[in-house]
Scaffold this active site. Sequence first.
Site, PDB file in Angstrom:
ATOM      1  N   LYS A  34       0.828  -1.215   0.000  1.00  0.00           N
ATOM      2  CA  LYS A  34       0.000   0.000   0.000  1.00  0.00           C
ATOM      3  C   LYS A  34       0.862   1.265   0.000  1.00  0.00           C
ATOM      4  CE  LYS A  34      -3.629  -2.616   0.636  1.00  0.00           C
ATOM      5  NZ  LYS A  34      -4.185  -3.234  -0.525  1.00  0.00           N
ATOM      6  N   CYS A  35       1.926   1.250  -0.759  1.00  0.00           N
ATOM      7  CA  CYS A  35       2.913   2.331  -0.783  1.00  0.00           C
ATOM      8  C   CYS A  35       2.910   3.005  -2.160  1.00  0.00           C
ATOM      9  CB  CYS A  35       4.295   1.733  -0.488  1.00  0.00           C
ATOM     10  SG  CYS A  35       5.658   2.891  -0.525  1.00  0.00           S
ATOM     11  N   SER A  36       3.310   4.250  -2.212  1.00  0.00           N
ATOM     12  CA  SER A  36       3.433   4.949  -3.503  1.00  0.00           C
ATOM     13  C   SER A  36       4.440   4.257  -4.418  1.00  0.00           C
ATOM     14  CB  SER A  36       3.879   6.396  -3.293  1.00  0.00           C
ATOM     15  OG  SER A  36       2.920   7.107  -2.567  1.00  0.00           O
TER      16      SER A  36
END
Length: 186
Positions: A34-36
């Site tokens: 769930k990271c950029s």
Amino acid sequence: MAIFDYKVKTASGLTTTLEKYKGKVILIVNTATKCSFTPQLTDLQKLQEKYGEQGFQILAFPSNQFADQEPLKDGEIAEFCAIKHGVNFPIFKKIDVRGDNAHPLFTYLSEQKPFDGFNLNHPVSKLLMSILNNRYPHYLVGDSIKWNFTKFLIDREGNVIERYESTAEPYEMEPAIEGLLEEAGI
């Protein structure tokens, strides 16, 4: 101690060492779903496909230490990575990669290749620096892992050759990977 001596756990919880990767050029990366930077998984898989038959292997170690960006359980992480990004390289059990409870492998990697800054030209770098400066300034101290998708390139003998921070895109590593693969004459 070489990287091949470290004990790690598979996503299913079995203890193993990295010994079976001896003789390969390895890229170790801490990941989060769930990271950029999560889209890097797709490009990492492309590197695995392009160089895997030449002796290249990516090893992923999920961590939830950075803004809770890895909320999934171990089996769910592997499933997400396979379905959303086509990942077929090994994804190990979720671990801590910095701090008092950091896995010894990541402590070793950080000691071997200290933090040398972020690529400030990356489109997300200003946001990342803002988050780190405002919420997690202590992360910027020392050489430990700063964020998700820190990558370490290791030669066939287990030497840590290079460290790439979150803002380094996988394609930027290709010349170094190719160089290490060519050194072995394969």
